[in-house]
Design a protein around this motif. Structure first.
Motif, PDB file in Angstrom:
ATOM      1  N   TRP A 403       3.489 -15.975  -7.689  1.00 56.06           N
ATOM      2  CA  TRP A 403       4.879 -16.302  -7.986  1.00 56.06           C
ATOM      3  C   TRP A 403       5.766 -15.081  -8.229  1.00 56.06           C
ATOM      4  N   GLY A 404       5.148 -13.945  -8.587  1.00 56.12           N
ATOM      5  CA  GLY A 404       5.947 -12.764  -8.874  1.00 56.12           C
ATOM      6  C   GLY A 404       6.129 -12.551 -10.357  1.00 56.12           C
ATOM      7  N   THR A 405       7.304 -12.119 -10.760  1.00 53.41           N
ATOM      8  CA  THR A 405       7.588 -11.774 -12.155  1.00 53.41           C
ATOM      9  C   THR A 405       8.525 -12.811 -12.759  1.00 53.41           C
ATOM     10  N   GLU A 406       8.089 -13.413 -13.840  1.00 55.94           N
ATOM     11  CA  GLU A 406       8.905 -14.425 -14.501  1.00 55.94           C
ATOM     12  C   GLU A 406      10.233 -13.801 -14.940  1.00 55.94           C
ATOM     13  N   GLY A 407      11.305 -14.524 -14.692  1.00 57.50           N
ATOM     14  CA  GLY A 407      12.629 -14.020 -15.023  1.00 57.50           C
ATOM     15  C   GLY A 407      13.284 -13.257 -13.894  1.00 57.50           C
ATOM     16  N   GLU A 408      12.484 -12.830 -12.913  1.00 53.34           N
ATOM     17  CA  GLU A 408      13.035 -12.121 -11.760  1.00 53.34           C
ATOM     18  C   GLU A 408      12.899 -12.940 -10.480  1.00 53.34           C
ATOM     19  N   THR A 409      11.706 -13.408 -10.211  1.00 50.76           N
ATOM     20  CA  THR A 409      11.514 -14.213  -8.994  1.00 50.76           C
ATOM     21  C   THR A 409      11.388 -15.705  -9.300  1.00 50.76           C
ATOM     22  N   TYR A 410      11.064 -16.057 -10.528  1.00 50.81           N
ATOM     23  CA  TYR A 410      10.920 -17.471 -10.877  1.00 50.81           C
ATOM     24  C   TYR A 410      11.138 -17.670 -12.382  1.00 50.81           C
ATOM     25  N   LEU A 420      11.267 -21.357  -8.283  1.00 52.70           N
ATOM     26  CA  LEU A 420      11.563 -20.110  -7.596  1.00 52.70           C
ATOM     27  C   LEU A 420      13.066 -19.839  -7.644  1.00 52.70           C
ATOM     28  N   ASP A 421      13.436 -18.575  -7.789  1.00 57.65           N
ATOM     29  CA  ASP A 421      14.849 -18.203  -7.769  1.00 57.65           C
ATOM     30  C   ASP A 421      15.494 -18.751  -6.500  1.00 57.65           C
ATOM     31  N   GLU A 422      16.704 -19.269  -6.635  1.00 57.53           N
ATOM     32  CA  GLU A 422      17.355 -19.960  -5.519  1.00 57.53           C
ATOM     33  C   GLU A 422      17.630 -19.057  -4.324  1.00 57.53           C
ATOM     34  N   ASN A 423      17.620 -17.749  -4.529  1.00 59.81           N
ATOM     35  CA  ASN A 423      17.866 -16.820  -3.426  1.00 59.81           C
ATOM     36  C   ASN A 423      16.591 -16.412  -2.695  1.00 59.81           C
ATOM     37  N   ILE A 424      15.459 -16.970  -3.121  1.00 63.35           N
ATOM     38  CA  ILE A 424      14.163 -16.597  -2.547  1.00 63.35           C
ATOM     39  C   ILE A 424      13.475 -17.847  -1.997  1.00 63.35           C
ATOM     40  N   ASP A 425      12.884 -17.723  -0.832  1.00 60.35           N
ATOM     41  CA  ASP A 425      12.150 -18.844  -0.245  1.00 60.35           C
ATOM     42  C   ASP A 425      10.693 -18.457  -0.021  1.00 60.35           C
ATOM     43  N   GLU A 435      16.253 -14.337   1.054  1.00 58.92           N
ATOM     44  CA  GLU A 435      15.079 -13.498   0.868  1.00 58.92           C
ATOM     45  C   GLU A 435      13.812 -14.341   0.900  1.00 58.92           C
ATOM     46  N   ALA A 436      12.678 -13.656   1.180  1.00 62.13           N
ATOM     47  CA  ALA A 436      11.376 -14.326   1.187  1.00 62.13           C
ATOM     48  C   ALA A 436      10.467 -13.637   0.175  1.00 62.13           C
ATOM     49  N   LEU A 437       9.672 -14.424  -0.520  1.00 59.87           N
ATOM     50  CA  LEU A 437       8.840 -13.897  -1.597  1.00 59.87           C
ATOM     51  C   LEU A 437       7.814 -12.891  -1.086  1.00 59.87           C
ATOM     52  N   TYR A 441       9.423  -9.077  -1.275  1.00 60.01           N
ATOM     53  CA  TYR A 441       8.910  -8.727  -2.594  1.00 60.01           C
ATOM     54  C   TYR A 441       7.438  -8.324  -2.589  1.00 60.01           C
ATOM     55  N   GLY A 442       6.686  -8.740  -1.571  1.00 58.34           N
ATOM     56  CA  GLY A 442       5.267  -8.398  -1.499  1.00 58.34           C
ATOM     57  C   GLY A 442       4.354  -9.367  -2.203  1.00 58.34           C
ATOM     58  N   TYR A 443       4.912 -10.343  -2.920  1.00 58.18           N
ATOM     59  CA  TYR A 443       4.089 -11.363  -3.571  1.00 58.18           C
ATOM     60  C   TYR A 443       3.668 -12.420  -2.540  1.00 58.18           C
ATOM     61  N   HIS A 444       2.827 -13.349  -2.988  1.00 63.21           N
ATOM     62  CA  HIS A 444       2.369 -14.416  -2.087  1.00 63.21           C
ATOM     63  C   HIS A 444       1.837 -13.810  -0.794  1.00 63.21           C
ATOM     64  N   ASN A 445       0.998 -12.798  -0.964  1.00 57.72           N
ATOM     65  CA  ASN A 445       0.490 -11.960   0.114  1.00 57.72           C
ATOM     66  C   ASN A 445      -1.026 -12.020   0.045  1.00 57.72           C
ATOM     67  N   GLY A 446      -1.662 -12.386   1.159  1.00 57.82           N
ATOM     68  CA  GLY A 446      -3.108 -12.589   1.152  1.00 57.82           C
ATOM     69  C   GLY A 446      -3.926 -11.405   0.692  1.00 57.82           C
TER      70      GLY A 446
END
Length: 549
Positions: A403-410, A420-425, A435-437, A441-446
């Motif tokens: 998910w990334g960093t709470e408060g920044e991406t979600y 998820l932040d409304e500007n990120i899919d 934007e895409a997570l 951002y590099g998150y949600h990356n295998g």
């Protein structure tokens, strides 16, 4: 990032006081090889009191070398927030060797074979690493589980010890840390045109494969303009690989993508899969569908685009699917202007062997991480183990990678719901967001997220309700027993590989021939005799001997 060194006396003191995992690792450890003593391991950056519930923060900046699988859908960026977060908040940076996804398997294998791989090699399955064990280029990671409390806790709490033991090699060690799943993650099934099914008076999922055949018959009778009610796909390397695997457990066998090493455990010993009665029944079922005009015979030869086009053009009403592919089907139908078209995925029906998933579909290991043998010589080796344990196996690290960093991406609501932040899919959660997570951002990356979250909560956290419901229904099924570990030395493994390759060629050719009616099912015994002539019994004897050991 510069590499730092510390005195041997400090390293020795830290090694002696290092707090180990809260859970026992006695049942999970290595095969008794020559693992270095704790005071011989590199302790730079290692935490003194690292345990379950501890956020990993290296005590000083450390740099780990890593082989990075560069995916074209989210190309590597040096300024990704995930890398910034790891460096700023965890004192971790990387010496990356980037490899394009298209070259990943070949390049990884070359580096591992030569002993030139970076310390950390993610996106690797157990089967990928087995060929390098004898060369000594891989780290027997099972010797170091005492430094990985989150991994060992989840293995023990989720009852995965026997599964992990099946990954051990002939020396008693295992060399890959797999991605873990709290529950199986069944994905593949058949999608049907729900609007056509309802128009034919069919409102419930078929409970058995025979009932599914009856439903196809009804669709054919109700809509004679449809060329074939069912046209399938995923036959690139073998016939209908996704569907045959999804169906196989219900027939008491393994098939398709789950065919694996070609042997299936029957409760007391391994038997050759392609000669099983259950495999015959599975093949015979789909042969009957073709014979009755219910399954498009081109399902075994056409490419995926052709199968999808038939669904969109109204030439078929059912197709192999998964939770992502169905979105593409829906979009294609909408773009084609097919009014009223509705698709849904059926729960895989039960069969003659019961309501079961094969052991591969019901498995709870994903792609994992292997390590170069030279990693144990790193001055920050223990810190590396702690970092891996935290990011890939702690609840906090898993959420961060997904998910990334709470408060920044979600954000997280009081009831625990993540938004998820409304500007990120990602995965269509915010369609049209700029934007895409993963890409931005590099998150949600295998590379950093082996099993899409591992815990059921995280697995479900980004899924559509229809997917959650499907998986819950699938996970109510019994999972076939995968059988004991098959431990072979290098010589036996090479012999087994040659035998199985020849046998599998015969199986796949005849599976297609039987289903298409090019070879009548009455010749099944003759086909089994051909397998025997190709060394089937010797192969099975070798496998059962290795399993007994």
């Amino acid at each position: 990032m510069r590499r730092t060194r510390t005195g041997a006396a400090i390293a020795g003191l830290l090694a002696g006081s290092l707090t180990l995992a809260a859970c026992s690792t006695d049942s999970l450890g290595g095969g008794g090889g020559d693992a270095p003593a704790p005071d011989e391991l590199g302790m730079v950056g290692a935490m003194e009191d690292y345990e379950v519930g501890t956020e990993f923060v290296a005590t000083e900046p450390v740099t780990f070398s890593m082989l990075y699988r560069d995916h074209p859908n989210y190309p590597f960026q040096e300024d990704w927030p995930i890398l910034q977060q790891l460096e700023e908040n965890h004192n971790v940076s990387f010496d990356m060797v980037n490899v394009p996804l298209s070259d990943w398997n070949d390049r990884r294998n070359l580096l591992l074979a030569a002993g030139d791989a970076p310390d950390i090699v993610p996106s690797t399955y157990v089967a990928d690493a087995e060929q390098f064990v004898a060369s000594g280029t891989l780290l027997p990671i099972s010797d170091y589980l005492e430094y990985m409390p989150n991994f060992t806790a989840k293995v023990e709490e989720w009852g995965l010890t026997e599964d992990l033991d099946r990954t051990r090699q002939a020396d008693g060690d295992f060399y890959v840390l797999p991605g873990l799943l709290e529950n199986p993650k069944p994905t593949y099934t058949i999608a049907i045109r729900q609007d056509l099914w309802e128009g034919a008076g069919l409102t419930e999922d078929p409970e058995t494969w025979e009932e599914f055949a009856d439903q196809l018959e009804t669709i054919a009778d109700t809509y004679p303009e449809i060329e074939y009610p069912y046209s399938d796909r995923w036959s690139m390397n073998g016939p209908m690989e996704a569907t045959l695997q999804a169906a196989a457990g219900n027939f008491g066998t393994e098939a398709g993508w789950g065919y694996g090493d070609g042997v299936t455990w029957n409760g007391s010993e391994y038997e050759y899969t392609g000669a099983q009665d259950g495999y015959r029944d599975l093949v015979g079922y789909f042969a009957d569908l073709v014979d009755r005009g219910l399954l498009d015979p081109e399902s075994l030869t056409q490419d995926d685009d052709a199968a999808k086009a038939k669904l969109v053009n109204g030439q078929s009403a059912a197709i192999g699917s998964n939770d992502q592919e169905i979105l593409g089907y829906r979009t294609a139908l909408e773009d084609a202007g097919v009014e009223g078209a509705e698709l849904r995925q059926i729960v895989v029906p039960a069969g003659p062997a019961g309501n079961r998933m094969d052991s591969s579909t019901g498995g709870r290991f994903e792609s994992g991480i292997t390590f170069s043998a030279s990693a144990a010589e790193s001055e920050s080796f223990v810190a590396m183990l702690q970092y891996i344990d935290w990011l890939y196996y702690s609840d906090e690290g898993l959420e961060f990678a997904k998910w990334g960093t709470e408060g920044e991406t979600y954000t997280v609501a009081d009831d625990g719901t993540r938004t998820l932040d409304e500007n990120i899919d990602i995965n269509g959660l915010n369609p049209g967001a700029p934007e895409a997570l993963n890409t931005d951002y590099g998150y949600h990356n295998g590379v950093w997220m082996l099993a899409h979250g591992t815990t059921q909560d995280l697995l479900d956290s980004m899924l559509r309700p229809e997917v959650i419901e499907f998986r819950a229904a699938m996970n109510a099924k019994e999972v076939a027993d995968p059988g004991p570990a098959i431990l072979m030395d290098e010589l036996d493994r090479e012999q087994a590989s040659l035998q199985q390759s020849a046998l599998e060629d015969i199986v796949m050719q005849n599976t297609a021939a039987f289903i298409l009616g090019q070879r009548p099912m009455e010749e099944w015994d003759a086909y089994v005799a051909e397998l025997e002539g190709a060394g089937m019994n010797d192969y099975v004897e070798l496998v059962n001997g290795a399993a007994a050991e």
